[in-house]
Design an enzyme around this catalytic site. Sequence first.
Site, PDB file in Angstrom:
ATOM      1  N   HIS A  60       5.892  -8.259   0.714  1.00 13.38           N
ATOM      2  CA  HIS A  60       5.220  -9.344  -0.006  1.00 13.38           C
ATOM      3  C   HIS A  60       3.724  -9.081  -0.115  1.00 13.38           C
ATOM      4  O   HIS A  60       3.124  -9.185  -1.182  1.00 13.38           O
ATOM      5  CB  HIS A  60       5.489 -10.677   0.714  1.00 13.38           C
ATOM      6  CG  HIS A  60       4.798 -11.847   0.078  1.00 13.38           C
ATOM      7  ND1 HIS A  60       3.557 -12.299   0.496  1.00 13.38           N
ATOM      8  CD2 HIS A  60       5.159 -12.647  -0.959  1.00 13.38           C
ATOM      9  CE1 HIS A  60       3.204 -13.330  -0.257  1.00 13.38           C
ATOM     10  NE2 HIS A  60       4.162 -13.560  -1.141  1.00 13.38           N
ATOM     11  N   CYS A  64      11.060  -3.582 -14.072  1.00 10.70           N
ATOM     12  CA  CYS A  64       9.978  -4.500 -13.695  1.00 10.70           C
ATOM     13  C   CYS A  64       9.747  -4.525 -12.185  1.00 10.70           C
ATOM     14  O   CYS A  64       9.015  -5.353 -11.678  1.00 10.70           O
ATOM     15  CB  CYS A  64      10.246  -5.921 -14.212  1.00 10.70           C
ATOM     16  SG  CYS A  64      11.712  -6.663 -13.497  1.00 10.70           S
TER      17      CYS A  64
END
EC number: 2.7.9.1
Length: 761
Positions: free
Chosen positions: A331, A708
């Site tokens: 993250h 992506c």
Amino acid sequence: ILNLGINDEVVKGIIRKTNNPDFAYDIYKRFIEIFSDVIFGIKREEFWKISVDDKEKTIEKYKELFYERAKKEFPQDPYECLKMAIEGVFNSWNNPRAKEYRKIYQIPEDLGTAVNIQAMVFGNWNERSGTGVLFTRNVKNGENKIYGEFLFQAQGEDLVAGHVTPLPLEVLKDKMPEIYSKLERYVKKLERKLKDVQDVEFTIEDGKLYFLQTRAAKRTPLAAVKIACDMVKEKLLTKEEAIMRISGEDIDYFLHPTFDPNYPLEIITKGKPASPGCAVGEIVLSAEKAIEIAKQNRKVILVRDFTKADDVAGMAKAEGFVTTTGGETSHAAVVARGMGKPCIVGCSEIDIDFENKILKIKDIILKEGDKISINGATGEIIKGEVPLIKSEFPEELKLLLSWAEKIAKMKVRANADTPIDAENAKKMGANGIGLARTEHMFFAKERIKYVQLMILAKDEKERKDILSKLLPFQKNDFKELFRVMNGLPVTIRTLDPPLHEFLPPKEKTEAINELAKELNIDKQVLIRKIEELEEHNPMMGLRGCRLGIIYPEITEMQIRAIFEAACEVKQEGIKVNLEIMVPLVSILEEFLFQKEIVENISKEVFREKGVKLDYKIGTMMETPRACLIAKELAKYADFFSYGTNDLTQFVFGFSRDDSPKFLVPYQQRKIINFEPFKTIDEKGVGSLILDSVLEAKRINKNIKIGICGEHGGDEKSILFARKIGMDYVSCSPYRVPKALLAAAQAEIILKKKKITQITTK
């Protein structure tokens, strides 16, 4: 190994020929030093401790030291010395320094090295002798001007070792003008012939010029870009050749601030570089603290064990991030690259004591508030404040990227969730938005409470009421994205993460108390909901399209917000190129369920607004089963976008946050020779993608295909994407220039190999 061939007999011949005993014994002394060091591991410093005025006696003392350490006489047979020297060079391939060099510059372990044998010329012979190194252009700033350094009566190693301060090359112009003129003429000839800046070593022996070697010169990114563009103007290079001269690392230099190269660094630990750039700030150990300190206009570095979605507000205020765990697709890493901020992950040497607000790094203790500097390109953490230098795009780089854009057939989009991200992406050259993550829009302070209330709603009606309050926020976000992109594609993904990410974990009692108070609800109600949402494996739990099926009202609100925004900006005269992406599809019926919601809501909004527009609906291909049923999905989807982060996790069975614990040892043991979350695994993940792309294109020849995931900014993965015929890649805004360059380079490489795309298995 210089001066090889000299021995007790040869040294006498050199004295007779030159009538210069000092010179003869000097080269013998040098040979014993370097030969003993390279072949027998006897350090040169040991010889330097011997202090005798008589040069001949020095040689005897050197041979005595050699005998003492090597337990044999110093070899006198030149051919024996030559054989040992050849073996020494071959063996040097496996010394620690060579291994580290290969690791840094990604040189294959099995490449091997060569041995070069050259006749000696002597720059230390007399006052008409010397040695020098020159560059045919300035390798610091790219200026088209020869520069270098020179030493009279010296050998090349004196210049390289730095024991003596060299003279600027210009002294040769005054002392030996004919030699200088010849040198200048020949090195430019070498540059024209080899079509690159040359790093040339030369020796002058008794007034005669000899070239020892020439090679392509190492240069700074600033110089690399200027030299490449200048050589195109000079017709030495084609535009394609110039593009192939620049690396992604060169581009990185211009995207982020760097440390002052003249400032001494006190490196205290090192982690895994996850997002490039340099930053300086006070240590803070929580997102809340980052927000609080940043309000006082003080710069902060956020240091955590790991980050999660509700840290984003604090991350936005920090100059950079450091985490003790995680890898390059964690993250923290993904958010950092999106924000264009430096990030270091997996710093396992850091032990955070949150209670006492201190960091322990071996025997070093740092407190919250102490200043550190971080280099996201190297993974280094430095004690104190290092001065920063701001980099900017020079005109030459803009020119080079414009060439790249014309050459590349595959488009480069950006992963962008906010208008600022979108603006940055466009500025960097993005050809649209390949991934807008709607959940990132929920974490702003005025919205998060509605999301939390929606999660806590007792029934569908209450949920719908709360979602209606979120709709204006979402609509406004989408309008801004459409306005910025004005005609370029905007791919919006519906809600993806599990709902528990919007609530505090159950062990965070203080956070739970605060939230219950803020939402004006019973604490036990909140705790029960947190427990209800808890999952053993959230990555494979209630998230993605599954959320939109269990709670269709969430998808309905998001789709309504998207189409209302699109219709309203179209009425303003903005061109809308809309793509809606359904995440985490594994079953055809999941996609069809969500597609039906999109089609129904779009028709409603078109009727209400009196506006109609074209749009595409596709899916994020991030599960192995989606790839295996690509043929079915392609009948109903307008595009596939491969979410390679999750797909890699599913195919390998690796957790991207935990994988550094074993992937680093795996690489050391040669079980795996690359980082699968950085570069696509072509054998496994790549094979699955290729098969699914081919199946999809057989069924639907107009289907658009893209990537992506974070692989969309990796050079090798971009080459793979182009090879299999993808239409675009999408990456973080600050990686767009690198991706543009890589897309052009992929085209040039495939053109050379005469491959346009893979069409059959």
